[in-house]
Scaffold this motif. Structure first.
Motif, mmCIF file in Angstrom:
data_model
loop_
_atom_site.group_PDB
_atom_site.id
_atom_site.type_symbol
_atom_site.label_atom_id
_atom_site.label_comp_id
_atom_site.label_asym_id
_atom_site.label_seq_id
_atom_site.Cartn_x
_atom_site.Cartn_y
_atom_site.Cartn_z
ATOM 1 N N ILE B 36 0.858 -1.179 0.000
ATOM 2 C CA ILE B 36 0.000 0.000 0.000
ATOM 3 C C ILE B 36 0.893 1.227 0.000
ATOM 4 O O ILE B 36 1.783 1.352 0.848
ATOM 5 N N SER B 90 8.970 5.741 4.885
ATOM 6 C CA SER B 90 8.968 4.668 5.887
ATOM 7 C C SER B 90 8.294 3.445 5.279
ATOM 8 O O SER B 90 7.524 3.562 4.325
ATOM 9 N N VAL B 91 8.625 2.290 5.839
ATOM 10 C CA VAL B 91 8.020 1.032 5.405
ATOM 11 C C VAL B 91 7.667 0.238 6.652
ATOM 12 O O VAL B 91 8.489 0.118 7.571
ATOM 13 N N ALA B 92 6.455 -0.309 6.687
ATOM 14 C CA ALA B 92 6.045 -1.154 7.812
ATOM 15 C C ALA B 92 5.354 -2.399 7.283
ATOM 16 O O ALA B 92 4.608 -2.340 6.297
ATOM 17 N N LEU B 93 5.605 -3.517 7.955
ATOM 18 C CA LEU B 93 4.993 -4.798 7.607
ATOM 19 C C LEU B 93 3.832 -5.051 8.565
ATOM 20 O O LEU B 93 3.922 -4.745 9.754
ATOM 21 N N ASP B 94 2.751 -5.624 8.055
ATOM 22 C CA ASP B 94 1.597 -5.831 8.933
ATOM 23 C C ASP B 94 1.758 -7.090 9.781
ATOM 24 O O ASP B 94 2.727 -7.835 9.652
ATOM 25 N N CYS B 95 0.780 -7.305 10.671
ATOM 26 C CA CYS B 95 0.899 -8.330 11.710
ATOM 27 C C CYS B 95 0.975 -9.742 11.153
ATOM 28 O O CYS B 95 1.549 -10.619 11.793
ATOM 29 N N ALA B 99 1.254 -7.808 3.933
ATOM 30 C CA ALA B 99 1.024 -6.463 3.403
ATOM 31 C C ALA B 99 2.053 -5.490 3.962
ATOM 32 O O ALA B 99 2.422 -5.554 5.137
ATOM 33 N N LEU B 100 2.487 -4.577 3.095
ATOM 34 C CA LEU B 100 3.413 -3.514 3.473
ATOM 35 C C LEU B 100 2.705 -2.171 3.369
ATOM 36 O O LEU B 100 1.887 -1.961 2.462
ATOM 37 N N LEU B 101 3.032 -1.270 4.291
ATOM 38 C CA LEU B 101 2.577 0.111 4.190
ATOM 39 C C LEU B 101 3.807 0.974 3.940
ATOM 40 O O LEU B 101 4.693 1.065 4.789
#
Lengths: 136, 136
Positions: B36, B90-95, B99-101
């Motif tokens: 995303i 920034s990049v974050a991975l979901d639980c 999915a990546l944000l």
């Protein structure tokens, strides 16, 4: 156990997804499209879920976000177990038909871990880019 | 034509994605995770793309968003053709790891149609939900 059936299948007593909308969807091999859930108040991206045609139909017509669970192979309406309901504010399909943006009023935590979003705590180390020139 | 290779494959001269991060990813049948893309300035959701391990590695290490194109079966770095570059913030991975944000500074339009986002103009008719009780 509600026996929700295979992806894309309707459920007794329901009608099918509007065929005009269905024709615009580009499903993956499992018959699903990605659904990005965004908080309508804060604009935070809360989670990514998956929808088959019936999940999208219910989301569009009932005001409550419904997903297809890939792990459990069944429809699930967000909040029915946790109370953390998502009330639909708007739904938009992207230009190539494989992703939905669903803006919601989120009641409580979006993530099953109790955090506000499913991305909280998932930050990855990143070399952030510096634009070569100032933004106009 | 750069011959980017199959999803998950590295390219000559590059190193592999950090195995600790790779182990957290839950790939789909094509070896991809959803990404995303959110505007870091306005919080608008701009688009949804797909990343294999090499696309994610490049995104994390170069400061420029790189995707795997499912239609062309090759890596593509956003903006190389259009000029509409995405600089990584920034990049974050979901639980659950699928999915990546990715928050970005978007130069110009995110959508190939020239609109700011890929969801512009894609609104679907929706019965918006009214919460039964006022929000606390």
């Amino acid at each position: 156990m509600t026996g929700a059936g295979a992806p894309g299948a309707g459920t007794a007593g329901t009608t099918a997804l509007d065929p005009v909308i269905a024709a615009r969807l580009k499903h993956d091999a499992q018959g699903l499209v990605a659904a990005i859930i965004q908080d309508d108040e804060t604009d935070a991206v809360l989670m990514l879920g998956w929808m088959d045609d019936e999940a999208l139909r219910r989301t569009l017509t009932t005001g409550r976000v419904t997903f297809w669970s890939r792990s459990r192979s069944e429809l699930w309406r967000k909040g029915d177990t946790s109370g953390h309901v998502q009330h639909v504010r708007s739904v938009a399909l992207d230009c190539d038909g494989d992703a939905l943006l669903v803006r919601v009023e989120q009641i409580g935590a979006a993530c099953h871990r109790g955090t506000r979003t499913c991305f909280d705590g998932g930050e990855l180390p990143t070399a952030t880019g510096i634009p070569e020139e100032p933004r106009p």
